[in-house]
Design a protein around this motif. Structure first.
Motif, PDB file in Angstrom:
ATOM      1  N   LYS A 163      50.073  37.140  44.601  1.00 44.21           N
ATOM      2  CA  LYS A 163      49.098  38.054  43.997  1.00 44.21           C
ATOM      3  C   LYS A 163      48.426  37.356  42.831  1.00 44.21           C
ATOM      4  O   LYS A 163      48.975  36.416  42.261  1.00 44.21           O
ATOM      5  CB  LYS A 163      49.795  39.320  43.491  1.00 44.21           C
ATOM      6  N   PHE A 164      47.254  37.870  42.442  1.00 45.73           N
ATOM      7  CA  PHE A 164      46.612  37.339  41.240  1.00 45.73           C
ATOM      8  C   PHE A 164      45.778  38.413  40.568  1.00 45.73           C
ATOM      9  O   PHE A 164      45.349  39.392  41.186  1.00 45.73           O
ATOM     10  CB  PHE A 164      45.768  36.089  41.548  1.00 45.73           C
ATOM     11  N   ILE A 165      45.608  38.216  39.279  1.00 44.82           N
ATOM     12  CA  ILE A 165      44.685  39.009  38.475  1.00 44.82           C
ATOM     13  C   ILE A 165      43.742  38.014  37.799  1.00 44.82           C
ATOM     14  O   ILE A 165      43.980  36.809  37.830  1.00 44.82           O
ATOM     15  CB  ILE A 165      45.392  39.896  37.423  1.00 44.82           C
ATOM     16  N   PHE A 166      42.699  38.512  37.216  1.00 48.17           N
ATOM     17  CA  PHE A 166      41.775  37.617  36.524  1.00 48.17           C
ATOM     18  C   PHE A 166      41.498  38.138  35.123  1.00 48.17           C
ATOM     19  O   PHE A 166      41.632  39.328  34.836  1.00 48.17           O
ATOM     20  CB  PHE A 166      40.476  37.442  37.304  1.00 48.17           C
ATOM     21  N   TYR A 167      41.139  37.205  34.263  1.00 48.47           N
ATOM     22  CA  TYR A 167      40.833  37.500  32.871  1.00 48.47           C
ATOM     23  C   TYR A 167      39.554  36.745  32.504  1.00 48.47           C
ATOM     24  O   TYR A 167      39.504  35.526  32.614  1.00 48.47           O
ATOM     25  CB  TYR A 167      42.002  37.049  31.985  1.00 48.47           C
ATOM     26  N   ASN A 168      38.539  37.474  32.104  1.00 48.98           N
ATOM     27  CA  ASN A 168      37.282  36.869  31.650  1.00 48.98           C
ATOM     28  C   ASN A 168      37.400  36.594  30.156  1.00 48.98           C
ATOM     29  O   ASN A 168      37.297  37.514  29.344  1.00 48.98           O
ATOM     30  CB  ASN A 168      36.103  37.794  31.927  1.00 48.98           C
ATOM     31  N   SER A 169      37.628  35.345  29.821  1.00 49.40           N
ATOM     32  CA  SER A 169      37.804  35.005  28.406  1.00 49.40           C
ATOM     33  C   SER A 169      36.471  34.919  27.671  1.00 49.40           C
ATOM     34  O   SER A 169      36.422  35.111  26.458  1.00 49.40           O
ATOM     35  CB  SER A 169      38.563  33.689  28.257  1.00 49.40           C
ATOM     36  N   LYS A 179      44.903  41.386  43.162  1.00 47.84           N
ATOM     37  CA  LYS A 179      44.398  41.050  44.495  1.00 47.84           C
ATOM     38  C   LYS A 179      45.453  40.213  45.191  1.00 47.84           C
ATOM     39  O   LYS A 179      46.207  39.491  44.543  1.00 47.84           O
ATOM     40  CB  LYS A 179      43.090  40.275  44.397  1.00 47.84           C
ATOM     41  N   ASN A 180      45.481  40.308  46.518  1.00 49.11           N
ATOM     42  CA  ASN A 180      46.368  39.446  47.280  1.00 49.11           C
ATOM     43  C   ASN A 180      45.741  38.059  47.356  1.00 49.11           C
ATOM     44  O   ASN A 180      44.539  37.929  47.570  1.00 49.11           O
ATOM     45  CB  ASN A 180      46.610  40.010  48.675  1.00 49.11           C
ATOM     46  N   THR A 181      46.554  37.069  47.193  1.00 44.85           N
ATOM     47  CA  THR A 181      46.083  35.690  47.207  1.00 44.85           C
ATOM     48  C   THR A 181      45.634  35.296  48.613  1.00 44.85           C
ATOM     49  O   THR A 181      46.341  35.575  49.585  1.00 44.85           O
ATOM     50  CB  THR A 181      47.212  34.751  46.738  1.00 44.85           C
ATOM     51  N   PRO A 182      44.479  34.648  48.728  1.00 41.27           N
ATOM     52  CA  PRO A 182      44.035  34.166  50.045  1.00 41.27           C
ATOM     53  C   PRO A 182      45.052  33.172  50.618  1.00 41.27           C
ATOM     54  O   PRO A 182      45.690  32.417  49.878  1.00 41.27           O
ATOM     55  CB  PRO A 182      42.709  33.464  49.755  1.00 41.27           C
TER      56      PRO A 182
END
Length: 109
Positions: free
Chosen positions: A68-74, A56-59
Motif C-alpha cells: 500500500k502507499f499514501i502520498f504527501y505533497n510537501s 492506494k494499493n501498490t501497482p
C-alpha cells in the motif's frame, strides 16, 4: 481507539537521514536546520495520517516496495510516496520515494 504504532525499516530511516544532507548539499535549503525540518515534516505527516489517510494499493510492478502507499505533497513540485504494510494498528514503512524518480511513473496521487 487503539494506539497507532508506526515503525520504519532501517533502510527508510537511513534514507531520511541522508535526505537531510542531500537537500542541504544540493542547495535546496540554505541552512541545515531547514533540511532537518523538511524531513521532520515528512515523518510527522506519516505518523499523524497513516491510519486515516486514504491509501492506494501498490501497482504490481512496485509491489516489492510495499503493498500500500499514501502520498504527501510537501510543496508544489514534490510529492512523496510512502509505501507500507500494516496489521491492525501497526504500520511498517517499507520505502519512501518522490515524484522525481523513475518509479513515480507507475504512481498517481
Amino acid at each position: 481507539m487503539a494506539e497507532v504504532k508506526v515503525f520504519f525499516k532501517p533502510e527508510v530511516e537511513h534514507f531520511l537521514n541522508e535526505l537531510i544532507y542531500i537537500l542541504y548539499k544540493e542547495n535546496y535549503f540554505s541552512y541545515l536546520e531547514n533540511a532537518i525540518d523538511y524531513k521532520d515534516k515528512i515523518i510527522d505527516f506519516i505518523e499523524e495520517n497513516i491510519s486515516n489517510f486514504p491509501y492506494k494499493n501498490t501497482p504490481l510492478p512496485l509491489y516489492s516496495l510495499g503493498s500500500k502507499f499514501i502520498f504527501y505533497n510537501s510543496n508544489s513540485r514534490t510529492t512523496w510516496y510512502v509505501f507500507f504494510e500494516n496489521e491492525d494498528h501497526q504500520y511498517l514503512i517499507t520505502y519512501i520515494t518522490n515524484n522525481h524518480t523513475e518509479i513515480a511513473k507507475f504512481l498517481k496521487p
